[in-house]
Write a protein that holds these residues in place. Structure first.
Motif, PDB file in Angstrom:
ATOM      1  N   GLN A 264       2.023 -16.060  -5.733  1.00  0.00           N
ATOM      2  CA  GLN A 264       2.128 -14.658  -5.327  1.00  0.00           C
ATOM      3  C   GLN A 264       2.289 -14.531  -3.814  1.00  0.00           C
ATOM      4  N   GLY A 265       2.943 -13.461  -3.396  1.00  0.00           N
ATOM      5  CA  GLY A 265       3.077 -13.202  -1.978  1.00  0.00           C
ATOM      6  C   GLY A 265       1.737 -12.855  -1.350  1.00  0.00           C
ATOM      7  N   ILE A 266       1.535 -13.311  -0.132  1.00  0.00           N
ATOM      8  CA  ILE A 266       0.314 -13.007   0.611  1.00  0.00           C
ATOM      9  C   ILE A 266       0.556 -11.734   1.420  1.00  0.00           C
ATOM     10  N   ILE A 267      -0.281 -10.720   1.195  1.00  0.00           N
ATOM     11  CA  ILE A 267      -0.109  -9.428   1.855  1.00  0.00           C
ATOM     12  C   ILE A 267      -1.345  -9.102   2.703  1.00  0.00           C
ATOM     13  N   TRP A 268      -1.235  -8.049   3.513  1.00  0.00           N
ATOM     14  CA  TRP A 268      -2.346  -7.703   4.408  1.00  0.00           C
ATOM     15  C   TRP A 268      -3.635  -7.434   3.632  1.00  0.00           C
TER      16      TRP A 268
END
Length: 375
Positions: A367-371
């Protein structure tokens, strides 16, 4: 008719190693299907079809997408892309033989790397032209490493904003970079190509500009691109549109590729009198269509590629499942294309900033790493 700027007025000098004419690139991509004899046949056919440059892709699947990417819609249908990329992985000898055959046939040789391993392989075989594909335009670590060498760099600008292009050019430099205007859609509608951007991007950015054409028509976009000062034209090339290559359904076969090269040279020969070139284009395609394909010259995402922004291009992903409190670093985060299934992450420009930061919640594998994972 108001006089339009000509090739001579807008086309900056291309590097001395290239021919002093529009550089025509046959993008063979994955059309070889890992078969060396077919790869060499593609080289021979490209030379006979009027290409100046033979291009291939050096693929290592894990440099491009995550194994959990799932099925991706492509011209040939829904595709388990990671598995297909795995099947296309080849070693140094394969590409060295392609390069040697291309040079025997008088062709320049170009390849697309998708990460540091494929870039290193390119340099092992002495490839002098690097093509950064549109999804990698924001892969700043890759562009930075590519810019450390002395190769000519082609930067493709599909599914990008003007700001994205400027960021990439700040890293690659404009002294040995050619920008390729592109639409990241397969196929891309001719009427969305906004070919006038070739002239305007050169004027704004000060870099030579060509076009990477994903439309199915072999003639109209390349011909109009030549009129607007393109220094290079790239088209997908295959031996058969029924082949198993990922882009074969939209690629040109040798006969139609030859028609394209002849059409480009015809416009090029008329350019000393641009009004004659424009008249010829209107007679061949119709003035309304020529103007529609020319577009307004303003850089924006084309309607057919808007949905691909943030998913086709690169973002920061979890290389494996991350637990709460885990510290981010090169061993557990990676810059990948997201595609359709996984969540997009932060842009690659934040990669160095994230090193050493702790995730405040678990992040799924790939999964993408987001803030929100950090704060």
């Amino acid at each position: 008719m108001k006089k339009q700027k000509t090739t001579a007025e807008t086309k900056s000098e291309i590097p001395a190693a290239l021919p002093d004419r529009v550089l025509i690139i046959a993008e063979t991509g994955s059309a070889h299907n890992g078969d060396l004899s077919k790869a060499l046949e593609l080289v021979d056919a490209a030379a006979e079809s009027g290409a100046d440059c033979l291009k291939t892709q050096i693929i290592f699947a894990d440099e491009i997408i995550h194994p959990d990417t799932g099925y991706v819609p492509l011209p040939g249908g829904s595709t388990p892309l990671f598995d297909v990329f795995r099947s296309l992985e080849q070693g140094k000898d394969f590409f060295l033989k392609m390069k040697e055959r291309a040079e025997e046939k008088g062709l320049l040789f170009c390849a697309s790397p998708f990460g540091t391993r494929s870039l290193a392989l390119m340099r092992e075989i002495g490839c002098g032209i690097i093509k950064i594909a549109s999804p990698e335009l924001n892969h700043f670590p890759l562009i930075r490493e590519a810019a450390e060498g002395d190769e000519l760099m082609l930067l493709s600008s599909g599914v990008s904003t003007l700001g994205d292009i400027e960021k990439a050019l700040l890293i690659s430099g404009i002294d040995r970079t050619i920008l390729l205007h592109c639409i990241t859609s397969y196929p891309a509608p001719e009427i969305e190509y906004n070919v006038k951007l070739i002239r305007n991007l050169h004027a704004v950015l000060g870099v030579p500009v060509g076009i990477s054409d994903h439309s199915t028509n072999p003639l109209i976009v390349p011909s109009i691109a030549t009129y607007y000062g393109a220094v290079a034209i790239e088209k997908h090339f295959t031996l058969s549109k029924e082949g198993k290559g990922l882009d074969d359904p939209i690629a040109l076969v040798p006969e139609t590729f030859r028609q394209m090269t002849d059409a480009v040279r015809e416009v090029e020969n008329l350019m000393p009198k641009p009004e004659d070139a424009y008249t010829s284009l209107c007679e061949k395609f119709g003035k309304d269509l020529v103007e529609e394909v020319s577009g307004d010259g303003v850089k924006h995402l084309a309607p057919s590629e808007e949905a691909n922004y943030t998913t086709t291009n690169r973002s920061i992903h979890a290389a494996r499942k991350l637990k709460r409190g885990e510290v981010l670093g090169p061993d557990n985060m990676i810059i990948l294309r997201t595609e359709k299934v996984l969540r997009p992450g932060l842009g690659p420009e934040y990669y160095d900033m994230l090193i050493g930061k702790k995730v405040k919640r678990g992040v799924g594998n790939g999964q993408g790493i987001i803030w929100d994972d950090l704060f």
